[in-house]
Write a protein that holds these residues in place. Sequence first.
Motif, mmCIF file in Angstrom:
data_model
loop_
_atom_site.group_PDB
_atom_site.id
_atom_site.type_symbol
_atom_site.label_atom_id
_atom_site.label_comp_id
_atom_site.label_asym_id
_atom_site.label_seq_id
_atom_site.Cartn_x
_atom_site.Cartn_y
_atom_site.Cartn_z
ATOM 1 N N LYS A 153 0.841 -1.210 0.000
ATOM 2 C CA LYS A 153 0.000 0.000 0.000
ATOM 3 C C LYS A 153 0.865 1.245 0.000
ATOM 4 O O LYS A 153 2.008 1.239 0.440
ATOM 5 C CB LYS A 153 -0.952 -0.011 1.192
ATOM 6 N N ARG A 154 0.293 2.336 -0.518
ATOM 7 C CA ARG A 154 1.034 3.589 -0.712
ATOM 8 C C ARG A 154 0.676 4.628 0.347
ATOM 9 O O ARG A 154 -0.478 4.727 0.776
ATOM 10 C CB ARG A 154 0.771 4.136 -2.103
ATOM 11 N N TYR A 155 1.701 5.411 0.706
ATOM 12 C CA TYR A 155 1.589 6.419 1.757
ATOM 13 C C TYR A 155 2.380 7.652 1.349
ATOM 14 O O TYR A 155 3.326 7.552 0.569
ATOM 15 C CB TYR A 155 2.164 5.876 3.073
ATOM 16 N N GLN A 156 1.993 8.796 1.914
ATOM 17 C CA GLN A 156 2.745 10.026 1.688
ATOM 18 C C GLN A 156 3.320 10.490 3.014
ATOM 19 O O GLN A 156 2.585 10.621 4.002
ATOM 20 C CB GLN A 156 1.851 11.120 1.106
ATOM 21 N N LEU A 157 4.620 10.732 3.052
ATOM 22 C CA LEU A 157 5.264 11.259 4.246
ATOM 23 C C LEU A 157 4.945 12.751 4.317
ATOM 24 O O LEU A 157 5.281 13.503 3.396
ATOM 25 C CB LEU A 157 6.767 11.019 4.176
ATOM 26 N N GLY A 161 -8.397 4.771 0.571
ATOM 27 C CA GLY A 161 -9.470 4.855 1.566
ATOM 28 C C GLY A 161 -9.718 6.269 2.062
ATOM 29 O O GLY A 161 -9.809 7.209 1.280
ATOM 30 N N ALA A 162 -9.782 6.422 3.382
ATOM 31 C CA ALA A 162 -10.119 7.705 4.011
ATOM 32 C C ALA A 162 -8.935 8.663 4.095
ATOM 33 O O ALA A 162 -9.075 9.752 4.652
ATOM 34 C CB ALA A 162 -10.689 7.462 5.409
ATOM 35 N N MET A 163 -7.768 8.286 3.560
ATOM 36 C CA MET A 163 -6.579 9.150 3.584
ATOM 37 C C MET A 163 -6.234 9.575 5.020
ATOM 38 O O MET A 163 -5.934 10.731 5.293
ATOM 39 C CB MET A 163 -6.772 10.372 2.681
ATOM 40 N N GLU A 164 -6.271 8.632 5.930
ATOM 41 C CA GLU A 164 -6.025 8.913 7.348
ATOM 42 C C GLU A 164 -4.566 9.265 7.607
ATOM 43 O O GLU A 164 -3.675 8.826 6.896
ATOM 44 C CB GLU A 164 -6.394 7.689 8.186
ATOM 45 N N HIS A 165 -4.349 10.047 8.679
ATOM 46 C CA HIS A 165 -3.004 10.408 9.112
ATOM 47 C C HIS A 165 -2.568 9.441 10.207
ATOM 48 O O HIS A 165 -3.354 9.080 11.078
ATOM 49 C CB HIS A 165 -2.972 11.829 9.652
ATOM 50 N N TRP A 166 -1.280 9.080 10.168
ATOM 51 C CA TRP A 166 -0.695 8.154 11.130
ATOM 52 C C TRP A 166 0.653 8.684 11.573
ATOM 53 O O TRP A 166 1.260 9.505 10.893
ATOM 54 C CB TRP A 166 -0.493 6.781 10.485
ATOM 55 N N VAL A 167 1.130 8.201 12.725
ATOM 56 C CA VAL A 167 2.494 8.488 13.176
ATOM 57 C C VAL A 167 3.159 7.171 13.533
ATOM 58 O O VAL A 167 2.498 6.217 13.942
ATOM 59 C CB VAL A 167 2.558 9.457 14.381
#
Length: 78
Positions: free
Chosen positions: A19-23, A44-50
């Motif tokens: 899966k793809r993510y943006q830093l 999906g919901a383009m959620e933010h994570w840490v």
Amino acid sequence: MPDNLESLIGREFVHFKGKRYQLLDFAKNSETEELMVVYRTLYGAMEHWVRPAKMFFETIERDGYVGPRFKLAEEYHE
């Protein structure tokens, strides 16, 4: 961990599961001052994570895979 972390802000990464993510940015944990990566899903919901930076950039061994947990998208080859 990469030398020039600032150059990674805004870049796209691929998790070892595909899966793809943006830093988005880097932050410090207020209790420990540990460097954290702030990123978001590109699905999906383009959620933010840490996640702790040392974990984000670490090499893992899982289910026959050995390599980085997250790899820059332009370096990703299936």
